[in-house]
Design an enzyme around this catalytic site. Structure first.
Site, PDB file in Angstrom:
ATOM      1  N   GLY A  44      38.075  32.553  15.162  1.00 33.28           N
ATOM      2  CA  GLY A  44      37.663  31.649  14.107  1.00 33.28           C
ATOM      3  C   GLY A  44      39.113  31.010  13.832  1.00 33.28           C
ATOM      4  CG  LEU A  45      41.132  32.605  10.916  1.00 38.35           C
ATOM      5  CD1 LEU A  45      42.265  33.460  10.751  1.00 38.35           C
ATOM      6  CD2 LEU A  45      40.855  32.212   9.477  1.00 38.35           C
ATOM      7  CB  CYS A  46      40.234  27.161  15.197  1.00 41.46           C
ATOM      8  SG  CYS A  46      38.710  27.595  15.391  1.00 41.46           S
ATOM      9  N   GLY A  47      39.684  25.660  11.746  1.00 43.53           N
ATOM     10  CA  GLY A  47      38.828  24.698  11.426  1.00 43.53           C
ATOM     11  C   GLY A  47      37.575  24.347  11.684  1.00 43.53           C
TER      12      GLY A  47
ATOM     13  CG  PHE B 232      37.646  24.278  17.858  1.00 41.33           C
ATOM     14  CD1 PHE B 232      38.038  23.543  18.632  1.00 41.33           C
ATOM     15  CD2 PHE B 232      36.922  25.415  18.610  1.00 41.33           C
ATOM     16  CE1 PHE B 232      38.024  23.546  20.219  1.00 41.33           C
ATOM     17  CE2 PHE B 232      36.841  25.838  20.004  1.00 41.33           C
ATOM     18  CZ  PHE B 232      37.322  24.814  20.737  1.00 41.33           C
TER      19      PHE B 232
END
Length: 288
Positions: A87-90, A92
Protein backbone atom coordinates in the site's frame (compact mmCIF):
# COMPACT_ATOMS: atom_id res chain seq x y z
CA UNK A 1 -3.25 24.81 24.85
CA UNK A 2 -1.23 21.59 25.17
CA UNK A 3 1.70 21.67 27.57
CA UNK A 4 5.29 21.84 26.33
CA UNK A 5 6.02 18.13 26.84
CA UNK A 6 3.05 17.05 24.72
CA UNK A 7 4.09 19.42 21.92
CA UNK A 8 7.69 18.14 22.04
CA UNK A 9 6.43 14.55 21.77
CA UNK A 10 4.28 15.44 18.77
CA UNK A 11 7.20 17.21 17.06
CA UNK A 12 9.39 14.11 17.59
CA UNK A 13 6.62 11.84 16.22
CA UNK A 14 6.01 13.97 13.11
CA UNK A 15 9.77 14.27 12.47
CA UNK A 16 10.09 10.48 12.62
CA UNK A 17 7.19 10.07 10.20
CA UNK A 18 8.75 12.62 7.86
CA UNK A 19 12.02 10.67 7.79
CA UNK A 20 10.16 7.44 6.93
CA UNK A 21 8.10 8.98 4.12
CA UNK A 22 11.17 10.73 2.72
CA UNK A 23 13.10 7.45 2.67
CA UNK A 24 10.18 5.64 1.01
CA UNK A 25 10.00 8.36 -1.61
CA UNK A 26 13.67 7.91 -2.49
CA UNK A 27 13.35 4.11 -2.63
CA UNK A 28 10.31 4.37 -4.92
CA UNK A 29 12.13 6.88 -7.14
CA UNK A 30 15.02 4.44 -7.57
CA UNK A 31 12.68 1.52 -8.33
CA UNK A 32 10.59 3.69 -10.66
CA UNK A 33 13.58 4.35 -12.92
CA UNK A 34 14.14 0.63 -13.48
CA UNK A 35 10.43 -0.14 -13.93
CA UNK A 36 9.97 2.82 -16.28
CA UNK A 37 12.91 1.73 -18.43
CA UNK A 38 11.45 -1.80 -18.64
CA UNK A 39 7.99 -0.72 -19.81
CA UNK A 40 9.37 1.97 -22.14
CA UNK A 41 11.65 -0.58 -23.82
CA UNK A 42 8.82 -3.11 -24.13
CA UNK A 43 6.08 -0.93 -25.62
CA UNK A 44 7.55 -0.61 -29.15
CA UNK A 45 7.91 -4.40 -29.40
CA UNK A 46 4.36 -4.99 -28.14
CA UNK A 47 2.91 -2.35 -30.48
CA UNK A 48 4.81 -3.68 -33.49
CA UNK A 49 3.75 -7.26 -32.76
CA UNK A 50 0.10 -6.20 -32.50
CA UNK A 51 0.42 -4.12 -35.69
CA UNK A 52 1.98 -7.03 -37.56
CA UNK A 53 -0.72 -9.40 -36.38
CA UNK A 54 -3.52 -7.02 -37.37
CA UNK A 55 -1.98 -6.28 -40.78
CA UNK A 56 -1.64 -9.97 -41.55
CA UNK A 57 -5.16 -10.69 -40.32
CA UNK A 58 -6.56 -7.87 -42.48
CA UNK A 59 -5.15 -9.49 -45.63
CA UNK A 60 -6.78 -12.82 -44.91
CA UNK A 61 -10.33 -13.81 -45.68
CA UNK A 62 -12.70 -15.12 -43.05
CA UNK A 63 -12.01 -15.84 -39.40
CA UNK A 64 -8.29 -16.36 -38.93
CA UNK A 65 -8.06 -16.12 -35.13
CA UNK A 66 -9.18 -19.67 -34.52
CA UNK A 67 -10.62 -20.43 -31.10
CA UNK A 68 -9.15 -17.21 -29.67
CA UNK A 69 -11.31 -15.05 -31.92
CA UNK A 70 -14.56 -16.88 -31.33
CA UNK A 71 -17.35 -14.38 -30.63
CA UNK A 72 -20.13 -15.83 -28.53
CA UNK A 73 -22.93 -14.46 -26.32
CA UNK A 74 -21.43 -13.02 -23.16
CA UNK A 75 -22.80 -14.85 -20.14
CA UNK A 76 -19.68 -15.42 -18.05
CA UNK A 77 -16.90 -12.84 -17.71
CA UNK A 78 -13.50 -12.99 -16.05
CA UNK A 79 -11.88 -9.74 -14.93
CA UNK A 80 -8.13 -9.77 -14.32
CA UNK A 81 -7.60 -7.07 -11.68
CA UNK A 82 -3.95 -5.96 -11.54
CA UNK A 83 -3.08 -4.14 -8.31
CA UNK A 84 -0.03 -4.09 -6.00
CA UNK A 85 1.19 -6.19 -3.08
CA UNK A 86 1.93 -3.10 -0.96
CA UNK A 87 0.00 0.00 0.00
CA UNK A 88 0.97 3.61 0.70
CA UNK A 89 0.54 4.51 -2.97
CA UNK A 90 -2.43 6.87 -2.88
CA UNK A 91 -5.52 5.89 -4.85
CA UNK A 92 -3.58 3.44 -7.03
CA UNK A 93 -5.35 0.29 -5.80
CA UNK A 94 -8.66 1.99 -4.97
CA UNK A 95 -9.13 3.13 -8.58
CA UNK A 96 -8.74 -0.45 -9.86
CA UNK A 97 -11.20 -1.80 -7.29
CA UNK A 98 -13.74 0.90 -8.23
CA UNK A 99 -13.39 0.04 -11.93
CA UNK A 100 -13.83 -3.68 -11.27
CA UNK A 101 -16.98 -2.95 -9.26
CA UNK A 102 -18.28 -0.71 -12.06
CA UNK A 103 -17.73 -3.46 -14.61
CA UNK A 104 -19.42 -5.98 -12.35
CA UNK A 105 -22.41 -3.88 -11.31
CA UNK A 106 -23.01 -1.72 -14.39
CA UNK A 107 -21.32 -2.95 -17.58
CA UNK A 108 -21.92 -6.66 -16.96
CA UNK A 109 -24.96 -6.38 -14.71
CA UNK A 110 -26.92 -9.64 -14.79
CA UNK A 111 -23.91 -11.60 -16.06
CA UNK A 112 -21.82 -14.05 -14.09
CA UNK A 113 -18.61 -12.15 -13.27
CA UNK A 114 -15.52 -13.65 -11.66
CA UNK A 115 -12.22 -12.01 -10.75
CA UNK A 116 -8.61 -13.15 -10.99
CA UNK A 117 -6.52 -10.95 -8.71
CA UNK A 118 -2.88 -10.09 -9.36
CA UNK A 119 -1.82 -8.16 -6.26
CA UNK A 120 -2.55 -8.70 -2.55
CA UNK A 121 -4.21 -5.31 -2.02
CA UNK A 122 -6.78 -5.92 -4.71
CA UNK A 123 -7.36 -9.51 -3.59
CA UNK A 124 -7.92 -8.52 0.06
CA UNK A 125 -10.71 -6.10 -0.84
CA UNK A 126 -12.26 -7.79 -3.88
CA UNK A 127 -12.68 -11.17 -2.17
CA UNK A 128 -15.22 -9.42 0.09
CA UNK A 129 -17.01 -7.68 -2.79
CA UNK A 130 -16.70 -10.08 -5.73
CA UNK A 131 -16.18 -13.72 -6.59
CA UNK A 132 -12.37 -14.00 -6.65
CA UNK A 133 -11.56 -17.40 -8.16
CA UNK A 134 -7.77 -17.12 -8.04
CA UNK A 135 -5.02 -15.00 -6.51
CA UNK A 136 -1.75 -14.61 -8.44
CA UNK A 137 -0.06 -12.11 -6.10
CA UNK A 138 3.09 -14.25 -5.99
CA UNK A 139 3.85 -13.13 -9.54
CA UNK A 140 5.53 -10.00 -8.13
CA UNK A 141 8.05 -12.19 -6.28
CA UNK A 142 9.60 -12.93 -9.68
CA UNK A 143 8.11 -10.68 -12.34
CA UNK A 144 9.35 -12.28 -15.55
CA UNK A 145 7.86 -12.92 -18.97
CA UNK A 146 7.96 -16.69 -18.37
CA UNK A 147 5.95 -16.49 -15.13
CA UNK A 148 3.43 -14.13 -16.69
CA UNK A 149 3.17 -16.37 -19.76
CA UNK A 150 1.98 -19.26 -17.55
CA UNK A 151 -0.95 -17.13 -16.36
CA UNK A 152 -1.73 -16.03 -19.93
CA UNK A 153 -1.63 -19.64 -21.11
CA UNK A 154 -4.09 -20.59 -18.36
CA UNK A 155 -6.43 -17.77 -19.40
CA UNK A 156 -6.27 -18.87 -23.03
CA UNK A 157 -7.07 -22.45 -22.02
CA UNK A 158 -10.07 -21.37 -19.95
CA UNK A 159 -11.44 -19.26 -22.80
CA UNK A 160 -11.05 -21.95 -25.46
CA UNK A 161 -12.61 -24.50 -23.09
CA UNK A 162 -15.68 -22.28 -22.86
CA UNK A 163 -15.32 -21.45 -19.15
CA UNK A 164 -15.52 -17.74 -19.97
CA UNK A 165 -17.07 -15.87 -22.87
CA UNK A 166 -14.97 -12.75 -22.32
CA UNK A 167 -11.80 -11.86 -20.39
CA UNK A 168 -10.95 -8.25 -19.47
CA UNK A 169 -7.75 -6.74 -18.04
CA UNK A 170 -8.04 -3.83 -15.60
CA UNK A 171 -4.80 -2.05 -14.71
CA UNK A 172 -3.09 1.31 -14.27
CA UNK A 173 -1.38 2.60 -17.40
CA UNK A 174 1.88 4.43 -16.69
CA UNK A 175 1.77 7.87 -18.30
CA UNK A 176 4.37 9.61 -16.15
CA UNK A 177 5.56 9.58 -12.54
CA UNK A 178 2.61 11.68 -11.41
CA UNK A 179 -0.13 10.33 -13.68
CA UNK A 180 -1.62 6.84 -13.91
CA UNK A 181 -4.66 6.10 -16.05
CA UNK A 182 -7.01 3.18 -15.34
CA UNK A 183 -7.32 1.02 -18.45
CA UNK A 184 -9.91 -1.65 -19.23
CA UNK A 185 -8.53 -3.79 -22.04
CA UNK A 186 -10.16 -6.76 -23.75
CA UNK A 187 -7.90 -9.81 -23.59
CA UNK A 188 -10.14 -12.44 -25.17
CA UNK A 189 -11.77 -12.89 -27.60
CA UNK A 190 -9.34 -11.15 -29.93
CA UNK A 191 -10.32 -7.69 -31.05
CA UNK A 192 -10.67 -7.81 -34.85
CA UNK A 193 -8.59 -5.33 -36.89
CA UNK A 194 -10.42 -2.08 -37.57
CA UNK A 195 -11.49 -1.41 -41.11
CA UNK A 196 -9.88 1.50 -42.90
CA UNK A 197 -6.52 1.17 -41.20
CA UNK A 198 -4.82 -0.84 -43.90
CA UNK A 199 -1.51 0.39 -45.18
CA UNK A 200 -1.54 2.38 -48.41
CA UNK A 201 1.74 0.78 -49.45
CA UNK A 202 1.33 -2.52 -51.22
CA UNK A 203 4.22 -4.81 -50.34
CA UNK A 204 4.73 -8.17 -51.99
CA UNK A 205 5.97 -10.69 -49.41
CA UNK A 206 6.64 -14.39 -49.77
CA UNK A 207 5.30 -16.11 -46.64
CA UNK A 208 6.78 -19.34 -45.33
CA UNK A 209 4.77 -21.00 -43.89
CA UNK A 210 1.40 -19.62 -44.98
CA UNK A 211 -0.15 -16.40 -43.65
CA UNK A 212 -2.72 -18.43 -41.73
CA UNK A 213 -0.08 -20.48 -39.92
CA UNK A 214 1.96 -17.37 -39.09
CA UNK A 215 -1.08 -15.61 -37.63
CA UNK A 216 -2.09 -18.62 -35.54
CA UNK A 217 1.44 -18.95 -34.17
CA UNK A 218 1.68 -15.22 -33.40
CA UNK A 219 -1.62 -15.06 -31.49
CA UNK A 220 -0.45 -16.90 -28.31
CA UNK A 221 2.77 -14.85 -28.26
CA UNK A 222 0.81 -11.63 -28.72
CA UNK A 223 -1.57 -12.49 -25.85
CA UNK A 224 1.30 -13.40 -23.52
CA UNK A 225 3.03 -10.15 -24.40
CA UNK A 226 -0.20 -8.20 -23.86
CA UNK A 227 -0.60 -9.53 -20.30
CA UNK A 228 3.09 -9.02 -19.49
CA UNK A 229 2.91 -5.44 -20.75
CA UNK A 230 -0.18 -4.78 -18.59
CA UNK A 231 1.53 -6.11 -15.45
CA UNK A 232 4.73 -4.17 -16.22
CA UNK A 233 2.66 -1.03 -16.85
CA UNK A 234 0.96 -1.47 -13.50
CA UNK A 235 4.28 -2.14 -11.75
CA UNK A 236 5.78 1.12 -13.04
CA UNK A 237 2.58 2.99 -12.16
CA UNK A 238 2.72 1.63 -8.61
CA UNK A 239 6.16 3.09 -7.96
CA UNK A 240 5.17 6.39 -9.58
CA UNK A 241 2.04 6.59 -7.43
CA UNK A 242 3.95 5.69 -4.26
CA UNK A 243 6.69 8.23 -4.98
CA UNK A 244 4.07 10.95 -5.49
CA UNK A 245 2.12 9.93 -2.37
CA UNK A 246 5.26 9.87 -0.20
CA UNK A 247 6.36 13.24 -1.61
CA UNK A 248 3.02 14.77 -0.58
CA UNK A 249 3.17 13.04 2.80
CA UNK A 250 6.66 14.41 3.41
CA UNK A 251 5.52 17.93 2.48
CA UNK A 252 2.51 17.65 4.80
CA UNK A 253 4.67 16.33 7.65
CA UNK A 254 7.14 19.18 7.15
CA UNK A 255 4.34 21.76 7.27
CA UNK A 256 2.86 20.14 10.38
CA UNK A 257 6.26 20.03 12.12
CA UNK A 258 6.85 23.71 11.37
CA UNK A 259 3.43 24.59 12.75
CA UNK A 260 4.08 22.54 15.89
CA UNK A 261 7.45 24.24 16.39
CA UNK A 262 5.74 27.63 16.12
CA UNK A 263 3.12 26.53 18.65
CA UNK A 264 5.87 25.21 20.94
CA UNK A 265 7.81 28.48 20.78
CA UNK A 266 4.67 30.47 21.53
CA UNK A 267 3.80 28.24 24.48
CA UNK A 268 7.37 28.38 25.77
CA UNK A 269 7.42 32.19 25.45
CA UNK A 270 4.09 32.41 27.28
CA UNK A 271 5.42 30.17 30.07
CA UNK A 272 8.59 32.29 30.44
CA UNK A 273 6.55 35.50 30.45
CA UNK A 274 4.29 34.05 33.13
CA UNK A 275 7.27 33.11 35.29
CA UNK A 276 8.75 36.61 34.93
CA UNK A 277 5.44 38.17 35.93
CA UNK A 278 5.28 35.91 38.97
CA UNK A 279 8.83 36.92 40.02
CA UNK A 280 8.08 40.61 39.53
CA UNK A 281 4.82 40.29 41.41
CA UNK A 282 6.56 38.50 44.27
CA UNK A 283 9.32 41.13 44.44
CA UNK A 284 6.74 43.94 44.56
CA UNK A 285 4.86 42.13 47.34
CA UNK A 286 8.04 41.89 49.41
CA UNK A 287 8.81 45.59 48.92
CA UNK A 288 5.35 46.75 49.88
Amino acid sequence: MANLKEIRNRIASVSSTMQITSAMKMVSAAKLKKAQDAITAMRPYSQKLTELLQNLSATLEGDTGGAFAEQRPVNKVLIVAITSNRGLCGAFNTNIIKQVKNLQDVVYAGKQVEVLAIGKKGNDVLKKLSNVVENKSSLYDALTFENTAHIAQSLMGRFTAGEYDKIELVYNHFKNAGTQVVITEQFLPLVPPQAGKESNTELDYIFEPSKEEIVLSLIPLSLKTQLYKAVRDSFASEHGARMTAMHKATDNATALRNQLKLTYNKARQAAITGEILEIVGGAEALNS
